[in-house]
Scaffold this motif. Structure first.
Motif, PDB file in Angstrom:
ATOM      1  N   LEU A 357     -15.870 118.679  55.110  1.00  0.00           N
ATOM      2  CA  LEU A 357     -15.509 119.718  54.142  1.00  0.00           C
ATOM      3  C   LEU A 357     -14.194 120.408  54.481  1.00  0.00           C
ATOM      4  CD1 LEU A 357     -18.990 121.412  53.578  1.00  0.00           C
ATOM      5  CD2 LEU A 357     -17.814 119.844  52.044  1.00  0.00           C
ATOM      6  N   GLY A 358     -13.620 120.112  55.629  1.00  0.00           N
ATOM      7  CA  GLY A 358     -12.355 120.732  56.009  1.00  0.00           C
ATOM      8  C   GLY A 358     -12.507 122.096  56.629  1.00  0.00           C
ATOM      9  N   VAL A 359     -13.711 122.395  57.189  1.00  0.00           N
ATOM     10  CA  VAL A 359     -13.930 123.670  57.860  1.00  0.00           C
ATOM     11  C   VAL A 359     -13.427 123.544  59.295  1.00  0.00           C
ATOM     12  CG1 VAL A 359     -15.661 125.337  58.603  1.00  0.00           C
ATOM     13  CG2 VAL A 359     -15.910 124.178  56.404  1.00  0.00           C
ATOM     14  N   SER A 360     -12.608 124.467  59.710  1.00  0.00           N
ATOM     15  CA  SER A 360     -12.034 124.393  61.052  1.00  0.00           C
ATOM     16  C   SER A 360     -13.110 124.641  62.106  1.00  0.00           C
ATOM     17  CB  SER A 360     -10.915 125.417  61.204  1.00  0.00           C
ATOM     18  OG  SER A 360     -11.446 126.732  61.100  1.00  0.00           O
ATOM     19  N   PRO A 361     -12.941 124.062  63.316  1.00  0.00           N
ATOM     20  CA  PRO A 361     -13.918 124.305  64.394  1.00  0.00           C
ATOM     21  C   PRO A 361     -14.067 125.787  64.725  1.00  0.00           C
ATOM     22  CG  PRO A 361     -12.490 122.451  64.942  1.00  0.00           C
ATOM     23  CD  PRO A 361     -11.918 123.070  63.703  1.00  0.00           C
ATOM     24  N   SER A 362     -12.945 126.534  64.671  1.00  0.00           N
ATOM     25  CA  SER A 362     -13.034 127.957  65.007  1.00  0.00           C
ATOM     26  C   SER A 362     -13.879 128.728  63.996  1.00  0.00           C
ATOM     27  CB  SER A 362     -11.633 128.558  65.075  1.00  0.00           C
ATOM     28  OG  SER A 362     -10.975 128.442  63.806  1.00  0.00           O
ATOM     29  N   ALA A 363     -13.736 128.363  62.704  1.00  0.00           N
ATOM     30  CA  ALA A 363     -14.535 129.040  61.674  1.00  0.00           C
ATOM     31  C   ALA A 363     -16.017 128.751  61.865  1.00  0.00           C
ATOM     32  CB  ALA A 363     -14.090 128.601  60.280  1.00  0.00           C
ATOM     33  N   TYR A 364     -16.354 127.514  62.203  1.00  0.00           N
ATOM     34  CA  TYR A 364     -17.759 127.160  62.387  1.00  0.00           C
ATOM     35  C   TYR A 364     -18.318 127.797  63.657  1.00  0.00           C
ATOM     36  CZ  TYR A 364     -22.020 124.395  62.634  1.00  0.00           C
ATOM     37  OH  TYR A 364     -23.332 124.015  62.702  1.00  0.00           O
ATOM     38  N   GLU A 365     -17.514 127.832  64.727  1.00  0.00           N
ATOM     39  CA  GLU A 365     -17.970 128.455  65.965  1.00  0.00           C
ATOM     40  C   GLU A 365     -18.215 129.948  65.756  1.00  0.00           C
ATOM     41  OE1 GLU A 365     -15.116 127.620  68.950  1.00  0.00           O
ATOM     42  OE2 GLU A 365     -15.489 125.445  68.959  1.00  0.00           O
ATOM     43  N   GLU A 366     -17.329 130.586  64.994  1.00  0.00           N
ATOM     44  CA  GLU A 366     -17.528 132.008  64.696  1.00  0.00           C
ATOM     45  C   GLU A 366     -18.809 132.230  63.905  1.00  0.00           C
ATOM     46  OE1 GLU A 366     -15.132 135.781  62.654  1.00  0.00           O
ATOM     47  OE2 GLU A 366     -14.385 133.720  62.442  1.00  0.00           O
ATOM     48  N   ALA A 367     -19.074 131.328  62.937  1.00  0.00           N
ATOM     49  CA  ALA A 367     -20.308 131.439  62.153  1.00  0.00           C
ATOM     50  C   ALA A 367     -21.529 131.274  63.046  1.00  0.00           C
ATOM     51  CB  ALA A 367     -20.307 130.391  61.038  1.00  0.00           C
ATOM     52  N   CYS A 368     -21.468 130.339  63.997  1.00  0.00           N
ATOM     53  CA  CYS A 368     -22.583 130.150  64.922  1.00  0.00           C
ATOM     54  C   CYS A 368     -22.797 131.392  65.784  1.00  0.00           C
ATOM     55  CB  CYS A 368     -22.343 128.925  65.800  1.00  0.00           C
ATOM     56  SG  CYS A 368     -22.436 127.344  64.917  1.00  0.00           S
ATOM     57  N   ASP A 369     -21.700 132.013  66.223  1.00  0.00           N
ATOM     58  CA  ASP A 369     -21.818 133.211  67.052  1.00  0.00           C
ATOM     59  C   ASP A 369     -22.437 134.362  66.273  1.00  0.00           C
ATOM     60  OD1 ASP A 369     -20.704 131.852  69.149  1.00  0.00           O
ATOM     61  OD2 ASP A 369     -18.657 132.569  68.783  1.00  0.00           O
ATOM     62  N   ILE A 370     -22.010 134.540  65.038  1.00  0.00           N
ATOM     63  CA  ILE A 370     -22.470 135.682  64.242  1.00  0.00           C
ATOM     64  C   ILE A 370     -23.859 135.441  63.664  1.00  0.00           C
ATOM     65  CG2 ILE A 370     -21.982 137.129  62.225  1.00  0.00           C
ATOM     66  CD1 ILE A 370     -20.080 137.557  64.568  1.00  0.00           C
ATOM     67  N   MET A 371     -24.069 134.254  63.070  1.00  0.00           N
ATOM     68  CA  MET A 371     -25.320 133.975  62.357  1.00  0.00           C
ATOM     69  C   MET A 371     -26.380 133.320  63.236  1.00  0.00           C
ATOM     70  SD  MET A 371     -23.879 132.340  58.807  1.00  0.00           S
ATOM     71  CE  MET A 371     -22.513 133.033  57.906  1.00  0.00           C
ATOM     72  N   GLY A 372     -25.943 132.609  64.264  1.00  0.00           N
ATOM     73  CA  GLY A 372     -26.858 131.756  65.003  1.00  0.00           C
ATOM     74  C   GLY A 372     -26.642 130.308  64.591  1.00  0.00           C
ATOM     75  N   ALA A 373     -26.892 129.383  65.512  1.00  0.00           N
ATOM     76  CA  ALA A 373     -26.610 127.969  65.235  1.00  0.00           C
ATOM     77  C   ALA A 373     -27.425 127.438  64.076  1.00  0.00           C
ATOM     78  CB  ALA A 373     -26.863 127.142  66.502  1.00  0.00           C
ATOM     79  N   GLU A 374     -28.706 127.808  64.015  1.00  0.00           N
ATOM     80  CA  GLU A 374     -29.572 127.297  62.942  1.00  0.00           C
ATOM     81  C   GLU A 374     -29.131 127.833  61.582  1.00  0.00           C
ATOM     82  OE1 GLU A 374     -33.544 128.261  63.929  1.00  0.00           O
ATOM     83  OE2 GLU A 374     -33.664 126.878  65.637  1.00  0.00           O
ATOM     84  N   ASN A 375     -28.836 129.126  61.521  1.00  0.00           N
ATOM     85  CA  ASN A 375     -28.411 129.713  60.246  1.00  0.00           C
ATOM     86  C   ASN A 375     -27.046 129.184  59.819  1.00  0.00           C
ATOM     87  OD1 ASN A 375     -30.689 131.281  59.833  1.00  0.00           O
ATOM     88  ND2 ASN A 375     -29.897 132.954  61.082  1.00  0.00           N
ATOM     89  N   ALA A 376     -26.142 128.972  60.777  1.00  0.00           N
ATOM     90  CA  ALA A 376     -24.835 128.421  60.427  1.00  0.00           C
ATOM     91  C   ALA A 376     -24.979 127.010  59.871  1.00  0.00           C
ATOM     92  CB  ALA A 376     -23.930 128.425  61.660  1.00  0.00           C
ATOM     93  N   ALA A 377     -25.855 126.211  60.470  1.00  0.00           N
ATOM     94  CA  ALA A 377     -26.098 124.860  59.950  1.00  0.00           C
ATOM     95  C   ALA A 377     -26.704 124.926  58.557  1.00  0.00           C
ATOM     96  CB  ALA A 377     -27.012 124.100  60.901  1.00  0.00           C
ATOM     97  N   THR A 378     -27.581 125.901  58.326  1.00  0.00           N
ATOM     98  CA  THR A 378     -28.180 126.070  56.995  1.00  0.00           C
ATOM     99  C   THR A 378     -27.110 126.412  55.960  1.00  0.00           C
ATOM    100  OG1 THR A 378     -30.262 126.812  57.976  1.00  0.00           O
ATOM    101  CG2 THR A 378     -29.880 127.364  55.656  1.00  0.00           C
TER     102      THR A 378
END
Length: 430
Positions: A357-378
């Motif tokens: 989808l073109g999402v940068s690694p930093s954006a996804y890592e930030e989402a994992c930090d804020i939301m949690g890995a499971e919620n970010a994957a959701t």
């Protein structure tokens, strides 16, 4: 007058079993049976979709009926008309003779006319010395008289279906207006809830309806919009009740925030207590948004970014894996071995989809930090499901992450909207 024998067509036209069946049915006219020819013609126009004839064929039939001398079709007056193609063309507004022959064949195949050809294929009539018709060759209107009741019944079915479709359209229009105005009112009044996601779901439901929908398609869309309207009304009524004044201001504030966590209209952000917190702390966590708690704590000591992220992480509610896969079936193709059976599989698939989808690694890592890995994957699974409607997946994810950090985002409405859309049985959830 017509003879009771079977007639075969002139020239190279062959006889068919359908022609024989029509001729056999035409001999079953009841004595004294008659019907107004123009009333029957109007019923034919209504029943046209069920009879499989075109409007041009009906124009030819109208011309044929105009050559019948009486207003009432009856066997006593004879049922043969014998105009030439040239005369038919004049009364059919100049229709070409080749087109006339084609539509005459259509009427015969539909069992509405019977061809009674003369020995040389011409259409004419012989009269008695007193001027009465002795025998005529042309087209028999007997099938119309025999099938009059059937034609009127088919016309009534078409009219009933049209009225049913009109009523469904009216109900759909009213429901669309209600939902649109309720969402607009919620946004203007600042009601709590993820109204942008609700509005997106509303637009998706409406836009899936084709330009010329059938009654079944309108009914399905109407059911979904009525369910959405009921959920919005329940949410707004619940908020209206919680804002009623009480004797104690502190109790009133708690009442506003302490909504039922099992409610199907889970449109407000979900705030959950930290594990291991005392009972009083858990109650306070439910009573006030995370942003307010952080603000109060900031009066005594500075709040670090990691602590804010941890608080938003625990505040964001997670959902069962089965519900996530039901709402977002597209991501299953990117799991290990083309399937997803565990959260680990979903998170692995999310990494693949994130890159696609073109999402940068930093954006996804930030989402994992804020939301949690499971919620970010959701969330990535939901973004994949709605990829055709999202211009920038990376920007969208960063926006959701910022909202989650402020305690203004809940996965529930987005997930439930997709679950309803992708559910094989469109019923009311809960």
């Amino acid at each position: 007058m017509e003879s009771g024998s079977v007639t075969t067509p002139f020239g190279r036209r062959s006889v068919t079993l359908g022609m024989l069946a029509s001729q056999a049915a035409a001999r079953k006219i009841e004595p004294g049976q008659s019907i107004d020819k123009w009333k029957l013609y109007r019923a034919l126009c209504e029943a046209r979709p069920l009879l499989g004839i075109t409007d041009r064929a009906l124009a030819i039939l109208n011309a044929l009926l105009s050559f019948y001398p009486k207003a009432e079709l009856s066997e006593d007056n004879g049922l043969i008309v014998f105009p030439s193609n040239a005369q038919l063309s004049l009364r059919a507004h100049g229709m070409a003779e080749q087109t006339i022959r084609r539509h005459l064949s259509t009427l015969i195949e539909a069992g509405l006319l019977i061809r009674k050809d003369s020995p040389n294929g011409k259409r004419y009539a012989r009269k008695e010395q007193g001027g009465e018709l002795r025998e005529a060759f042309g087209f028999s209107l007997a099938p119309l008289l025999v099938r009059a009741e059937e034609i009127e019944r088919l016309a009534a079915e078409v009219v009933a279906e049209r009225m049913h479709l009109q009523r469904l359209r009216e109900r759909l229009t009213l429901c669309r207006r209600d939902v649109a105005k309720l969402i607009e009112m919620a946004l203007e009044e600042g009601a709590a809830g993820d109204w942008s996601t609700i509005h997106l779901h509303f637009r998706n439901v409406v836009e899936q309806l084709p330009r010329s929908p059938s009654a079944e398609q309108i009914a399905a869309t109407l059911d979904e919009l009525e369910m959405l309207r009921e959920e919005i009304l329940n949410q707004l009524e619940m908020q209206a009740k919680t804002h009623n004044p009480s004797g104690n201001a502190q109790q009133s504030e708690r009442h506003i925030q302490n909504s039922n966590p099992q409610s199907i209209t889970e449109l407000e952000p979900s705030f959950e207590p930290k594990q291991g917190a005392p009972a009083d702390d858990r109650s306070a966590g439910r009573d006030e948004p995370t942003a307010r708690v952080l603000k109060d704590e900031g009066k005594s000591e500075p709040v670090s970014g990691a602590r804010a992220a941890s608080t938003a992480n625990t505040a964001l509610k997670s959902f069962p894996l089965g519900l996530v896969l039901q709402a977002c079936p597209e991501i299953m193709a990117y799991g290990p071995q083309g399937s997803i059976g565990t959260w680990r599989d979903l998170m692995a698939a999310a990494v693949v989809v994130r890159s696609m989808l073109g999402v940068s690694p930093s954006a996804y890592e930030e989402a994992c930090d804020i939301m949690g890995a499971e919620n970010a994957a959701t969330v990535i699974a939901c973004v994949l499901e709605r990829a055709g409607h999202i211009n920038s997946a990376g920007g969208y994810l960063r926006d959701l992450t910022r909202r989650a950090e402020r305690g203004e985002f809940a996965i529930g409405p987005m997930l439930l909207a997709l679950a309803r859309t992708n559910s094989p049985i469109r019923g009311k959830t809960g």
